[in-house]
Design a protein around this motif. Structure first.
Motif, PDB file in Angstrom:
ATOM      1  N   GLY A   1       1.127  17.406  -2.358  1.00  0.00           N
ATOM      2  CA  GLY A   1       2.265  17.857  -3.037  1.00  0.00           C
ATOM      3  C   GLY A   1       2.372  16.947  -4.530  1.00  0.00           C
ATOM      4  N   PRO A   2       2.803  17.573  -5.511  1.00  0.00           N
ATOM      5  CA  PRO A   2       2.846  16.853  -6.726  1.00  0.00           C
ATOM      6  C   PRO A   2       3.726  15.534  -6.731  1.00  0.00           C
ATOM      7  CG  PRO A   2       3.136  19.114  -7.017  1.00  0.00           C
ATOM      8  CD  PRO A   2       3.308  18.945  -5.611  1.00  0.00           C
ATOM      9  N   HIS A   3       4.924  15.551  -5.830  1.00  0.00           N
ATOM     10  CA  HIS A   3       5.614  14.122  -5.849  1.00  0.00           C
ATOM     11  C   HIS A   3       5.119  13.114  -5.404  1.00  0.00           C
ATOM     12  CE1 HIS A   3       9.296  11.760  -5.243  1.00  0.00           C
ATOM     13  NE2 HIS A   3       8.971  11.518  -4.193  1.00  0.00           N
ATOM     14  N   THR A   4       4.298  13.214  -4.119  1.00  0.00           N
ATOM     15  CA  THR A   4       3.427  12.033  -3.479  1.00  0.00           C
ATOM     16  C   THR A   4       2.305  12.025  -4.489  1.00  0.00           C
ATOM     17  OG1 THR A   4       3.931  12.981  -1.341  1.00  0.00           O
ATOM     18  CG2 THR A   4       2.094  11.548  -1.712  1.00  0.00           C
ATOM     19  N   TYR A   5       1.524  12.892  -5.147  1.00  0.00           N
ATOM     20  CA  TYR A   5       0.386  12.718  -5.886  1.00  0.00           C
ATOM     21  C   TYR A   5       0.726  11.786  -7.088  1.00  0.00           C
ATOM     22  CZ  TYR A   5      -3.831  13.527  -8.968  1.00  0.00           C
ATOM     23  OH  TYR A   5      -4.875  13.058  -9.509  1.00  0.00           O
ATOM     24  N   HIS A   6       1.934  12.258  -7.797  1.00  0.00           N
ATOM     25  CA  HIS A   6       2.133  11.378  -8.987  1.00  0.00           C
ATOM     26  C   HIS A   6       2.699  10.018  -8.786  1.00  0.00           C
ATOM     27  CE1 HIS A   6       0.791  14.401 -11.720  1.00  0.00           C
ATOM     28  NE2 HIS A   6       1.488  15.571 -10.835  1.00  0.00           N
ATOM     29  N   ARG A   7       3.437   9.700  -7.464  1.00  0.00           N
ATOM     30  CA  ARG A   7       4.165   8.832  -7.076  1.00  0.00           C
ATOM     31  C   ARG A   7       2.917   7.544  -6.924  1.00  0.00           C
ATOM     32  NH1 ARG A   7       6.214   7.331  -2.022  1.00  0.00           N
ATOM     33  NH2 ARG A   7       5.920   9.405  -1.375  1.00  0.00           N
ATOM     34  N   TYR A   8       1.794   8.130  -6.323  1.00  0.00           N
ATOM     35  CA  TYR A   8       0.826   6.816  -5.959  1.00  0.00           C
ATOM     36  C   TYR A   8      -0.169   6.800  -7.093  1.00  0.00           C
ATOM     37  CZ  TYR A   8       1.542   7.923  -0.922  1.00  0.00           C
ATOM     38  OH  TYR A   8       2.168   8.074   0.303  1.00  0.00           O
ATOM     39  N   LEU A   9      -0.826   5.508  -7.311  1.00  0.00           N
ATOM     40  CA  LEU A   9      -1.718   5.406  -8.339  1.00  0.00           C
ATOM     41  C   LEU A   9      -3.094   5.940  -7.894  1.00  0.00           C
ATOM     42  CD1 LEU A   9      -2.773   3.369 -10.428  1.00  0.00           C
ATOM     43  CD2 LEU A   9      -3.338   1.835  -8.664  1.00  0.00           C
TER      44      LEU A   9
END
Length: 226
Positions: A95-103
């Motif tokens: 999911g984009p939210h998790t992907y972009h929240r992580y390094l």
């Protein structure tokens, strides 16, 4: 490929960049809820000896490993996450939210070095086929990493690209940023290449031209030179 939820790190595994060694080192510090994808049986044995956590949470719901060995690396029936999974697919699954929240991090290396490394990995014993024949088969393109960390338009999708020639410095910066312990790397595949052999010794002018054409995007972005 690893997703380390507690650390907030996604490791996008590229080819012929010491990715196996780094993944094994990272898996030593993974938690029970992190995503760890399968390696080859040989590399899984090395991971076990090195104290790394075995593959987990990489299969689709309802699927289990059919036997005592992990599911083979790569996409396949029941596999949700796999070793050389492109960043675009990882983002879709997480999911984009998790992907972009992580390094998000990957490794890269000079295309000349990757092609030579791949050549010796695929042809480990003598007599080996000539490098020109290896180029003619098209196999030399199998170390192209550009599609693994960019989207369909060529936009880079990872936050950090650690270059192989500065690997330890890059990993030290990564651990300092994430709070992970210093990573000690096993030598997963370094033994395949004869000592002292450089790409300048092996690549003919025609082979060099073929590499530069096939890996043009990587040369342009990373400014690798002969």
């Amino acid at each position: 490929m690893l997703v380390m939820h507690d650390v907030g790190l996604i490791f996008v595994r590229t080819r012929k960049t010491a990715g196996t060694s780094v993944e094994i080192a990272l898996s030593r510090h993974a938690s029970q809820r992190d995503i760890i994808t399968s390696l080859s049986p040989r590399d899984e044995a090395l991971r076990a000896r090195e104290g790394g956590r075995a593959p987990q949470h990489h299969l689709r719901p309802g699927h289990t490993t059919p036997g005592p060995q992990p599911v083979p690396p790569g996409p396949g029936p029941g596999v949700r996450y796999y070793n050389h999974m492109p960043a675009a697919e990882i983002r879709e699954q997480l999911g984009p939210h998790t992907y972009h929240r992580y390094l998000t991090v990957c490794l890269e290396r000079s295309p000349y070095e990757k092609v030579v490394s791949l050549y010796f990995h695929r042809h480990r014993t003598t007599p080996r086929i000539p490098i020109e024949e290896f180029i003619d088969t098209g196999e030399f393109r199998d170390a192209l990493n550009w599609p693994l960390y960019t989207d369909h338009s060529g936009t880079v999708m990872v936050d950090q690209i650690i270059r192989h020639e500065h690997l330890q410095a890059g990993l030290d910066a990564l651990t300092a940023r994430t709070g992970l312990p210093t990573l000690t790397l096993p030598r997963a595949k370094a033994q395949f290449r004869p000592p002292g052999v450089t790409y300048r010794d092996l690549l003919t002018p025609a082979a060099r031209k073929a590499v530069e054409e096939a890996y043009a995007a990587e040369f342009a972005y990373h400014h690798y030179t002969w």
